[in-house]
Design a protein around this motif. Structure first.
Motif, mmCIF file in Angstrom:
data_model
loop_
_atom_site.group_PDB
_atom_site.id
_atom_site.type_symbol
_atom_site.label_atom_id
_atom_site.label_comp_id
_atom_site.label_asym_id
_atom_site.label_seq_id
_atom_site.Cartn_x
_atom_site.Cartn_y
_atom_site.Cartn_z
ATOM 1 N N ARG A 83 0.854 -1.188 0.000
ATOM 2 C CA ARG A 83 0.000 0.000 0.000
ATOM 3 C C ARG A 83 0.889 1.237 0.000
ATOM 4 N NH1 ARG A 83 -2.142 0.212 4.954
ATOM 5 N NH2 ARG A 83 -0.850 1.977 5.516
ATOM 6 N N LEU A 84 0.678 2.115 -0.969
ATOM 7 C CA LEU A 84 1.451 3.348 -1.053
ATOM 8 C C LEU A 84 0.942 4.313 0.010
ATOM 9 C CD1 LEU A 84 1.596 3.809 -4.927
ATOM 10 C CD2 LEU A 84 3.183 2.567 -3.431
ATOM 11 N N ASP A 85 1.868 4.775 0.867
ATOM 12 C CA ASP A 85 1.476 5.653 1.966
ATOM 13 C C ASP A 85 1.730 7.118 1.654
ATOM 14 O OD1 ASP A 85 0.721 3.463 3.574
ATOM 15 O OD2 ASP A 85 2.795 3.183 4.206
ATOM 16 N N SER A 86 2.947 7.435 1.209
ATOM 17 C CA SER A 86 3.272 8.836 0.922
ATOM 18 C C SER A 86 4.419 8.906 -0.064
ATOM 19 C CB SER A 86 3.632 9.587 2.204
ATOM 20 O OG SER A 86 4.729 8.980 2.846
ATOM 21 N N LEU A 87 4.380 9.940 -0.864
ATOM 22 C CA LEU A 87 5.449 10.171 -1.834
ATOM 23 C C LEU A 87 6.674 10.697 -1.092
ATOM 24 C CD1 LEU A 87 6.292 10.309 -4.854
ATOM 25 C CD2 LEU A 87 5.449 12.671 -4.838
ATOM 26 N N LEU A 88 7.806 10.018 -1.249
ATOM 27 C CA LEU A 88 9.045 10.451 -0.610
ATOM 28 C C LEU A 88 9.849 11.385 -1.504
ATOM 29 C CD1 LEU A 88 10.164 7.069 0.981
ATOM 30 C CD2 LEU A 88 9.057 9.008 2.120
ATOM 31 N N GLY A 89 9.759 11.171 -2.806
ATOM 32 C CA GLY A 89 10.496 12.015 -3.728
ATOM 33 C C GLY A 89 10.203 11.638 -5.166
ATOM 34 N N ALA A 90 10.485 12.590 -6.054
ATOM 35 C CA ALA A 90 10.265 12.361 -7.476
ATOM 36 C C ALA A 90 11.339 13.109 -8.247
ATOM 37 C CB ALA A 90 8.878 12.837 -7.892
#
Length: 70
Positions: free
Chosen positions: A15-22
């Motif tokens: 489950r994807l919780d939060s974007l850490l970086g892009a």
């Protein structure tokens, strides 16, 4: 077309919780599965060509991580 990842999406049981970086090559998400927490990296679809240097670097990252966690 790129994937439109969102918090709450489930990918291969994670489950994807939060974007850490892009960045230019893809995205890294904090993800959970059962009691496990991990960083999950997604390569942009346009780089999924086995001849592309970004794909080759991503493949090498996956192989290195697999060796380190074995």
């Amino acid at each position: 077309m790129e994937h439109d990842w969102k918090a709450g999406n489930v990918v291969d049981g994670w489950r994807l919780d939060s974007l850490l970086g892009a960045g230019g090559n893809g995205e890294v998400w904090r993800a959970t599965r059962n009691d496990q927490v991990a960083a999950v990296k997604f390569l942009k679809l346009k780089f999924l060509n086995p001849q592309d240097k970004r794909f080759l670097r991503f493949r090498d990252e996956v192989r290195t991580q697999a060796r380190l966690t074995a």
